[in-house]
Design an enzyme around this catalytic site. Structure first.
Site, PDB file in Angstrom:
ATOM      1  CG  ASP A  80      -2.149  -0.866   1.009  1.00 39.62           C
ATOM      2  OD1 ASP A  80      -2.065  -1.802   0.192  1.00 39.62           O
ATOM      3  OD2 ASP A  80      -3.175  -0.630   1.660  1.00 39.62           O
ATOM      4  CB  CYS A 121       1.911  -6.189   3.926  1.00 41.14           C
ATOM      5  SG  CYS A 121       3.619  -5.925   4.506  1.00 41.14           S
ATOM      6  CG  ASP A 122      -1.466  -2.489   4.580  1.00 47.64           C
ATOM      7  OD1 ASP A 122      -0.734  -2.810   5.524  1.00 47.64           O
ATOM      8  OD2 ASP A 122      -1.540  -1.336   4.158  1.00 47.64           O
ATOM      9  CE  LYS A 123      -6.182  -2.838   2.108  1.00 45.05           C
ATOM     10  NZ  LYS A 123      -4.897  -2.225   2.484  1.00 45.05           N
ATOM     11  CB  CYS A 194       5.069   0.002   8.095  1.00 42.21           C
ATOM     12  SG  CYS A 194       5.301   0.037   6.303  1.00 42.21           S
ATOM     13  CD  GLU A 446      -4.310   2.500   2.824  1.00 44.26           C
ATOM     14  OE1 GLU A 446      -3.215   3.087   2.738  1.00 44.26           O
ATOM     15  OE2 GLU A 446      -4.472   1.443   3.446  1.00 44.26           O
ATOM     16  CB  SER A 472      -2.650   4.724   5.525  1.00 44.20           C
ATOM     17  OG  SER A 472      -1.560   4.170   6.210  1.00 44.20           O
TER      18      SER A 472
END
Length: 562
Positions: A80, A121-123, A194, A446, A472
């Site tokens: 992202d 990570c995100d998704k 992150c 985002e 985010s």
């Protein structure tokens, strides 16, 4: 065993020939062992995933040691942070559905007995959880882990959110070119997700309380020996759970969803966790009312403030006792959690976490000294968001309980960013960004660039932003997202005009445009119907099938086909 479907009987001799050709079967008896899929998400361009090939190799070795046969496959992944601010962000949330569909396809096509998921990570993490709910095959998750926090030349702790805000500060002239470049080089010093409480780490922490991952999954560093040992222990536990037939839907119940939101409140997690957790509930067949989230917020104290809301990183949280210490603290307050639920360890949430005390009260506050008596996320309702909207109150300055300002409206992310950068947006404005929801974006991109620019220009307490898009995990400030229904579905956010007075009330959890209903009704009569922005490819199909954020932004089959 489930895998007997592809390996037992004379009629499956061709399948067995193909299985022998893989080289995975080392002896004649291997055909009688459980077949375990390793659903990996290794990819070179995502720093949170560059080390996952090594972790998969550790998992394979441990699965064999435990008496099963591993078969690795890979899913896609979108970073992202790299996809931010351009067409790439349109693919981020939709990638969650591709990941779920791809994993479902491989798992069900080959009749695996169990699945070892390696997301980070995100998704990728929620996509794999959706697959686990959908296939309901014994499963365990072990994420890649967070990266170390960076350090500037001046000794200041850095995370990715520091860089996004530095862009606004550099444009304003608050920092020099040398400081800007120093931050760029040092913000992300290792592999891993992150370093702050952004979406990836929020979801990886929530997996602990959901019961799908081992303790410390959310905080043990990507580069640590503990992470590698956790992979081994998770592999052993998965093979045990295959034998005991412990399945994801046995673990992820309505109470588990409640507890996921409670941990999110206690840690001030990303607003994206609301979107993903609602999608998980939907996939698990749980009808989950958004009003429950506010009830959970009211009884859950805010115990740990992590970057971007503070300078503390995930490693600091780990050193302070990790998620187990937070869960243990929450269990001391009756009614906050449901601690007697079964988890992937074969033990209850209570058994996994009881006695894990806080080691640093600056990083994790005790019950008697919380940052706030209520949780860090709120669901707002009102005439702008009749089906709800989300705000990360933990990222809002504590002095702000209400905000009233004049609307300045934009029908795209890019228009809003330009207006913020050229100083069209000023103190007292409520920035309205619409047609950026799941259907409208498409992909619900985002809004980190506009919120970071607002904060970077020193307007974090003086400008609010509302959107049917999302944020985010690095977002902070007066930022309301996930407004439902979205503008593309005819939601009231489409009716707001420049100069309208908008009130955000965090105490009463309301979001309203201060216009009479008859005025809004007249505006609706002249509203132009939404037309899809993308006409071909995956995003066109996604636009046709996706729902608004209040149901998790999931893809649904048209009712006439059911």
């Amino acid at each position: 065993m489930r895998s007997d479907m592809i390996k037992k009987g004379d009629h499956q001799a061709p399948a067995r020939s193909l299985l022998h050709a893989t080289g995975a079967l080392k002896s004649p008896t291997d055909m009688n062992k459980p077949f375990v899929a390793i659903c990996n998400s290794y990819i070179d361009i995502v720093p949170g995933h560059v080390h996952l090939r090594e972790l998969a190799d550790i998992a394979k070795e441990a699965i064999r040691e435990a008496g099963a046969i591993p078969f690795e496959f890979n899913t896609i992944g979108v970073d992202d942070g790299i996809a931010m601010g351009h067409i790439g962000m349109r693919y981020s949330l939709p990638s969650r559905e591709i990941i779920a569909d791809a994993a479902e396809t491989v798992i069900n096509a080959h009749w695996f007995d169990g699945v070892f998921y390696i997301p980070n990570c995100d998704k990728i993490t929620p996509g794999m959880i959706l697959a686990a709910m959908r296939t309901n095959v014994p499963a365990i998750f072990c994420s890649g882990g967070p990266m170390k926090a960076g350090l500037s030349a001046h000794g200041k702790a850095l995370t990715l959110s520091s860089m996004f805000e530095a862009v606004g500060a550099f444009k304003k002239g608050s920092i020099s070119k040398e400081e800007f470049l120093d931050m760029e080089q040092n913000a992300c010093p290792t592999c891993g997700s992150c370093a702050g409480m952004f979406t990836a780490n929020s979801m990886n922490c929530l997996m602990e309380v959901l019961g799908l991952a081992l303790p410390y999954n959310g905080t043990a560093l990507a580069v640590s020996d503990q992470r590698r040992e956790m992979i081994r222990q998770a592999a052993f536990k998965l093979v045990e759970n295959i034998k005991n037939d412990l399945k994801p839907r046995d673990i992820v119940t309505r109470e588990a969803i409640d507890d996921a939101f409670a941990l999110d409140m206690a840690m001030g997690g990303s607003t994206n966790t609301v979107l993903h957790t609602l999608a998980i509930a939907n996939e698990a067949g749980i009808d989950y009312d958004l009003e429950r989230i506010n009830a959970i917020a009211k009884r859950t104290p805010y115990l740990s403030k992590i970057a971007p809301s503070s300078s503390y990183s995930m490693h600091d949280v780990h050193e302070a006792g990790g998620v187990p210490a937070i869960i243990n603290e929450l269990m001391k307050k009756d009614g906050t959690l449901h601690p007697d639920r079964i988890t992937v360890t074969g033990k209850t949430l209570r058994e996994n976490n009881e006695g894990k005390e806080i080691k640093n009260f600056d990083v994790i506050h005790p019950l008697d000294a919380p940052y706030d008596a209520q949780g860090g996320l709120s669901i707002l309702f009102g005439n702008i968001a009749p089906k709800g909207a989300v705000i990360k109150v933990g990222g809002v300055d504590p002095s702000i309980k209400t905000f009233t300002g004049k609307a300045i409206c934009f029908n795209s992310h890019d228009e809003a960013v330009e207006a913020i950068d050229n100083r069209t947006v000023r103190a007292g404005h409520v920035v309205v960004i619409r047609y950026e929801g799941p259907k409208g974006g498409p992909g619900m991109p985002e809004m980190l660039a506009p919120t970071s620019s607002i904060v970077g220009r020193g307007l974090g307490k003086d400008v609010a932003l509302i959107t049917d898009g999302r944020f985010s995990g690095a977002t902070r400030g007066i930022a309301v997202g996930h407004i439902s229904p979205e503008a593309a579905s005819g939601g009231p956010i489409a009716l707001i005009e420049d100069g309208d007075e908008i009130t955000i009330d965090l105490t009463n959890r309301t979001l309203n445009v201060n216009q009479p209903e008859d005025v809004l009704a007249r505006r609706r009569e002249s509203l132009t119907p939404f037309k899809a922005k993308v006409k071909t490819g995956y995003l066109a199909r996604y636009t046709a099938l996706v729902t608004s954020a209040n149901t998790g932004g999931v893809m649904q089959v048209p009712e006439n086909l059911i």
